[in-house]
Design an enzyme around this catalytic site. Structure first.
Site, PDB file in Angstrom:
ATOM      1  N   HIS A 236       0.854  -1.196   0.000  1.00 50.50           N
ATOM      2  CA  HIS A 236       0.000   0.000   0.000  1.00 50.50           C
ATOM      3  C   HIS A 236       0.888   1.243   0.000  1.00 50.50           C
ATOM      4  O   HIS A 236       1.518   1.563  -1.004  1.00 50.50           O
ATOM      5  CB  HIS A 236      -0.934  -0.051   1.206  1.00 50.50           C
ATOM      6  CG  HIS A 236      -2.073   0.921   1.165  1.00 50.50           C
ATOM      7  ND1 HIS A 236      -2.356   1.708   0.068  1.00 50.50           N
ATOM      8  CD2 HIS A 236      -3.023   1.243   2.100  1.00 50.50           C
ATOM      9  CE1 HIS A 236      -3.420   2.454   0.332  1.00 50.50           C
ATOM     10  NE2 HIS A 236      -3.839   2.195   1.551  1.00 50.50           N
TER      11      HIS A 236
ATOM     12  N   HIS B 254      -2.038  -2.155 -10.810  1.00 54.33           N
ATOM     13  CA  HIS B 254      -2.846  -1.620  -9.734  1.00 54.33           C
ATOM     14  C   HIS B 254      -4.034  -2.546  -9.513  1.00 54.33           C
ATOM     15  O   HIS B 254      -4.536  -3.170 -10.455  1.00 54.33           O
ATOM     16  CB  HIS B 254      -3.343  -0.199 -10.064  1.00 54.33           C
ATOM     17  CG  HIS B 254      -3.854   0.543  -8.882  1.00 54.33           C
ATOM     18  ND1 HIS B 254      -5.144   0.410  -8.425  1.00 54.33           N
ATOM     19  CD2 HIS B 254      -3.248   1.427  -8.036  1.00 54.33           C
ATOM     20  CE1 HIS B 254      -5.313   1.185  -7.361  1.00 54.33           C
ATOM     21  NE2 HIS B 254      -4.183   1.802  -7.105  1.00 54.33           N
TER      22      HIS B 254
ATOM     23  N   ASP C  52       2.847   5.430  -7.844  1.00 52.96           N
ATOM     24  CA  ASP C  52       4.012   5.200  -6.994  1.00 52.96           C
ATOM     25  C   ASP C  52       5.314   5.173  -7.781  1.00 52.96           C
ATOM     26  O   ASP C  52       6.381   5.445  -7.222  1.00 52.96           O
ATOM     27  CB  ASP C  52       3.861   3.872  -6.239  1.00 52.96           C
ATOM     28  CG  ASP C  52       2.651   3.865  -5.325  1.00 52.96           C
ATOM     29  OD1 ASP C  52       2.528   4.819  -4.536  1.00 52.96           O
ATOM     30  OD2 ASP C  52       1.831   2.942  -5.404  1.00 52.96           O
TER      31      ASP C  52
END
Length: 493
Positions: A297, A336, A392
């Site tokens: 996460h 994702h 990210d």
């Protein structure tokens, strides 16, 4: 209770035939969803060879490991279309908000449902900045951590610690309907805690940063933006008229806005799971922070940098990707759980990265990142698996270029996500019908009923996963184990 299978087409129902009993059930479809509890009506007599633990007579349970297709609530906050790469806050496309809005304005939108007027925003901004100051006793709390404690461990603890100052915000002390009544007093109490948490999030994070640096803490300044105040509290060392670089300030604000919410992710769900017990919001937010700590996460952008460091130079990318295909290496920053095409936030972050690199210089890992990006996007292995770069992948490079240590990246994720956590928490507290504690079911597959066996009659179980691992002790523990002393005891039944 059964209904005919040949129900008229076009009705919002799902016809289910239970072949165990021959009965047919009609289950309502509302907003393209069915209620899992409706399947409790599908009961059947237990077969002679069936386990009693299946509880067949009590109706069907719906199995959904990892919540892949289970809706836990009705929400008006964030919409995601993973196949189309769409993200909207309260109906507004993330691309428009990133271009025209700022983090605190978007926070107002997420929590209250509409963009504020000029006067509403000014009051909102001023209240949040006013409540950024932390009680002086907090310095002792932060100094109690080891010098090398992970900043997310500090922040998670600090958020819970913060709640100890506000007894008026604790339903255990003030009554369990403190936040669910929806009257003027209840709303005012709720909103004050929201303002406190958003305002103090940057201060707690900056204190976690500075305790790691061995620096004195900084009182939140006046006259700066939310992101500007955060940078000031982390970096100010007494210089006169210190002002953070506006490009870095803007970049951080954009990243805050992009990370503010993302629907029912692991940390938001953790906040709601814990919040459903009607605990105080500080404890609920601390639970969300703990969830965000994990590498699947909030720790993903940190994992990206560690991956790029391990790859080293661009020429090492092909060998790394081959290792990924063989499951010998992990590819971080791609793919994702929701997005099956591209993460819309990644395009905004990539543009933001260019602005940051203009003043900081390109990160030495950028060429490796670009080589990895280009190679993966041309490889059928990753294309077929819909593994495109996510937010990210680029955000870690920005944080690194801005000079933040790798283990601080999750904190930079947690600070803005406090907004999303509070938006969902507030929505749940005020939902029609009140709050029902979250209590998922399980499918029990363990041993059936068995009788206790006396110690001397037991047969040892030697399977690695079913016995404790051997604990390695330090020298002093070994010596103490070999020593004898008054009061020494041995484990026994």
């Amino acid at each position: 209770m059964g209904k005919p299978l040949d129900a008229p087409l076009g009705t919002n129902t799902l016809s289910v035939r239970d072949n165990r009993t021959g009965k047919t059930y009609s289950i309502p479809i509302v907003d393209n969803s069915i209620s899992a509890t409706d399947f409790k009506a599908l009961s059947a007599p237990r077969a002679p060879s069936e386990r009693e633990e299946n509880e067949t007579e009590k109706g069907l349970r719906v199995a959904d490991k990892g919540f892949l297709n289970t809706a836990v609530l009705r929400s008006e906050i964030t919409f995601i279309d993973g196949d189309a790469g769409v993200l909207r806050y309260r109906g507004y496309p993330i691309e428009q908000l990133a271009l025209h809005s700022n983090h605190l304005e978007t926070a107002y939108l997420l929590i209250y449902g509409s963009l504020p007027t000029k006067s509403q925003f000014q009051l909102w901004h001023d209240e949040i900045m006013h409540h950024s100051v932390i009680h002086a006793d907090a310095e002792q709390f932060f100094r109690s951590f080891r010098y090398d404690a992970h900043p997310m461990a500090i922040l998670t603890s600090a958020l819970s610690y913060l709640g100890s100052y506000y007894s008026e915000a604790n339903p255990s002390l003030q009554g369990q309907n403190l936040f669910t009544k929806g009257d003027k007093t209840s709303l005012a109490t709720m909103d004050k805690q929201i303002i406190r948490l958003i305002g103090k999030a940057t201060t707690l994070a900056a204190m976690a940063y500075r305790v790691r640096q061995g620096r004195e803490f900084v009182t939140p300044p006046t006259g700066l933006s939310y992101a500007g105040s955060f940078l000031y509290q982390m970096d100010h060392l007494g210089q006169e008229n210190y002002v953070p670089n506006p490009v870095l300030e803007k970049a951080l604000d954009v990243l805050f806005l992009l990370h503010a919410d993302h629907e029912m992710n692991a940390s938001s769900t953790s906040v709601l799971q814990v919040g459903s017990s009607l605990v105080d919001p500080y404890s609920a937010v601390a639970a969300g922070c703990a969830s965000l700590y994990g590498p699947l996460h909030g720790g993903a952008n940190e994992a990206v940098i560690r991956m790029l460091i391990s790859i080293g130079k661009p020429e090492n990318v092909p060998a790394f990707l081959e290792a990924v295909k063989k499951r010998e290496k992990v590819l971080s920053g791609f793919g994702h759980r929701v997005y099956k095409t591209s993460d819309p936030r990644s395009f905004i972050v990539r543009k933001t990265a260019d602005e940051v690199f203009k003043i900081t210089g390109k990160d030495e890992l950028l060429e490796t990142a670009m080589a990895l990006h280009d190679a993966a996007m041309k490889d059928n292995y990753f294309i077929s698996r819909k593994l495109a770069p996510n937010v990210d992948f680029w955000s870690g490079l920005i944080y690194r270029a801005m000079g933040f240590p790798n283990d601080f990246f999750p904190v930079l994720f947690a600070v803005p996500r406090v907004v999303g956590w509070l938006a969902h928490w507030r929505q749940m507290m005020l939902q029609t019908g009140g709050v029902k504690i979250w209590r998922p079911r399980q499918i029990y597959v363990g041993a059936g009923k068995r009788d206790y066996v006396p110690l001397e009659d037991r047969v040892a179980v030697e399977e690695p996963k079913k016995t404790p691992s051997v604990v390695e002790h330090s020298g002093i523990s070994k010596r103490t184990t070999l020593a004898s002393f008054k009061g020494q005891t041995r484990a026994k039944l």
